[in-house]
Design a protein around this motif. Structure first.
Motif, short mmCIF file in Angstrom:
data_model
loop_
_atom_site.label_atom_id
_atom_site.label_comp_id
_atom_site.label_asym_id
_atom_site.label_seq_id
_atom_site.Cartn_x
_atom_site.Cartn_y
_atom_site.Cartn_z
N LEU A 5 -34.23 36.90 92.07
CA LEU A 5 -34.20 37.29 93.54
C LEU A 5 -35.07 38.60 93.48
O LEU A 5 -35.43 38.78 94.25
CB LEU A 5 -33.52 37.07 94.32
CG LEU A 5 -33.01 35.48 95.41
CD1 LEU A 5 -31.80 35.46 95.97
CD2 LEU A 5 -34.06 34.10 95.31
N ASN A 61 -38.68 39.43 92.22
CA ASN A 61 -39.46 38.80 92.88
C ASN A 61 -39.95 40.38 94.28
O ASN A 61 -38.84 40.03 95.09
CB ASN A 61 -39.74 37.26 93.33
CG ASN A 61 -40.52 36.75 94.04
OD1 ASN A 61 -41.18 37.18 95.39
ND2 ASN A 61 -41.58 36.24 93.25
N THR A 120 -39.01 37.52 97.61
CA THR A 120 -37.00 37.52 97.79
C THR A 120 -36.69 38.90 97.92
O THR A 120 -35.93 38.70 98.95
CB THR A 120 -37.29 36.59 97.28
OG1 THR A 120 -36.74 37.16 95.47
CG2 THR A 120 -37.70 35.29 97.61
N TYR A 170 -34.97 40.20 101.26
CA TYR A 170 -34.13 39.80 101.72
C TYR A 170 -32.61 40.32 101.42
O TYR A 170 -31.68 39.49 102.07
CB TYR A 170 -34.38 38.77 101.78
CG TYR A 170 -35.69 38.22 102.22
CD1 TYR A 170 -34.97 37.64 104.34
CD2 TYR A 170 -36.50 37.93 101.82
CE1 TYR A 170 -36.92 37.15 105.61
CE2 TYR A 170 -38.17 38.38 102.64
CZ TYR A 170 -38.03 37.23 104.55
OH TYR A 170 -38.79 37.08 105.45
N HIS A 178 -29.62 30.15 107.71
CA HIS A 178 -30.84 31.16 107.44
C HIS A 178 -31.96 30.74 108.05
O HIS A 178 -32.78 31.68 108.02
CB HIS A 178 -31.22 29.78 105.97
CG HIS A 178 -30.83 29.61 104.61
ND1 HIS A 178 -29.69 29.88 104.62
CD2 HIS A 178 -30.97 30.68 103.76
CE1 HIS A 178 -28.97 30.47 103.55
NE2 HIS A 178 -30.16 30.73 102.81
N ILE A 222 -35.27 34.02 107.08
CA ILE A 222 -35.88 33.82 105.70
C ILE A 222 -36.89 32.60 105.24
O ILE A 222 -36.36 31.37 106.06
CB ILE A 222 -34.73 32.99 104.70
CG1 ILE A 222 -32.81 34.07 104.95
CG2 ILE A 222 -34.53 32.71 103.28
CD1 ILE A 222 -33.39 34.97 103.58
N PHE A 258 -38.46 29.93 100.57
CA PHE A 258 -36.97 30.59 99.56
C PHE A 258 -36.20 29.81 99.32
O PHE A 258 -35.81 29.59 98.22
CB PHE A 258 -37.10 31.86 100.78
CG PHE A 258 -37.95 33.49 100.43
CD1 PHE A 258 -39.09 32.83 99.81
CD2 PHE A 258 -37.37 34.27 100.94
CE1 PHE A 258 -40.53 33.84 99.90
CE2 PHE A 258 -38.48 35.04 100.85
CZ PHE A 258 -40.11 35.06 100.31
N SER A 291 -37.28 27.47 97.12
CA SER A 291 -37.58 27.48 95.75
C SER A 291 -36.16 28.01 95.11
O SER A 291 -36.02 27.77 93.56
CB SER A 291 -37.76 29.36 95.67
OG SER A 291 -39.05 29.07 95.99
N SER A 292 -35.33 28.16 95.58
CA SER A 292 -33.92 28.49 95.74
C SER A 292 -33.29 26.92 95.11
O SER A 292 -32.08 27.15 93.92
CB SER A 292 -32.47 28.91 96.31
OG SER A 292 -32.91 30.27 97.04
#
Length: 189
Positions: free
Chosen positions: A47, A50, A53, A56, A95, A100, A104, A107-108
């Motif tokens: 994270l 990137n 991300t 955040y 989130h 968020i 994301f 992806s997580s």
């Protein structure tokens, strides 16, 4: 999309997440939970590396890591009832509230779906457990969590559509229902 009990039950049934998984996941958790801090460190390294991300998480990494480890630990509690599901929905709501973006979250979850099989392989081999079955249990549980978390994004979209159009949620649900539309035969042919 609202998450009601029948939606969740359908997901669990078709996905093969059975009530028998509780004890297996709790047992597996005894060996996986000690590995979760290292897994979480790797996740936050991704994270932070990137550019999209990083903003955040960069100022709250340690706090977020603690929350992430607590969430991962709960995955191995063996309790997947309504309270568990409500907590997953609440995670989604948080989130959404902090902005968020949905990709994301996806992806997580993708990160976890690729990381857990390696972790499970190490543990399952040492325990003599079937790797595929253990991996399947975790992946199904992550699918359930993502579905519940994503439902918060859908609820927010529905709230915004309702506010913008003045249409009732029921009417909007009917308009966007994902059911096939049957064509009427014309009297001409």
């Amino acid at each position: 999309m609202s998450t009601n009990s029948s939606d969740v039950q359908t997901l669990m049934h078709i996905g093969g997440f059975s009530s028998g998984y509780e004890e297996h996941l709790r047992h597996l958790g005894q060996y996986l939970v000690p590995r979760l801090p290292e897994l979480t460190d790797r996740f936050y390294e991704c994270l932070l590396a990137n550019e999209l991300t990083c903003p955040y998480v960069e100022r709250r990494v340690e706090q977020l890591k603690k929350a992430h480890i607590a969430w991962l630990t709960e995955l191995f509690s063996g309790d997947y009832g309504e309270d568990f599901m409500a907590r997953q929905r609440r995670i989604g709501e948080i989130h959404v509230a902090v902005g968020i973006p949905p990709p994301f979250v996806a992806s997580s979850m993708s990160f976890l779906r690729s990381a857990f099989p390696n972790e499970i392989e190490i543990i399952a081999r040492s325990l003599g457990e079937p790797i595929g079955i253990c991996t399947g249990m975790i992946l199904r549980l992550l699918d359930l969590c993502q579905y519940l978390i994503d439902s918060a994004y859908e609820a927010e979209r529905m709230r915004r559509l309702t506010a913008a159009t003045g249409m009732s949620p029921a009417l909007l649900e009917n308009l966007i229902a994902l059911r096939p539309v049957t064509k009427q035969k014309s009297i001409m042919g």
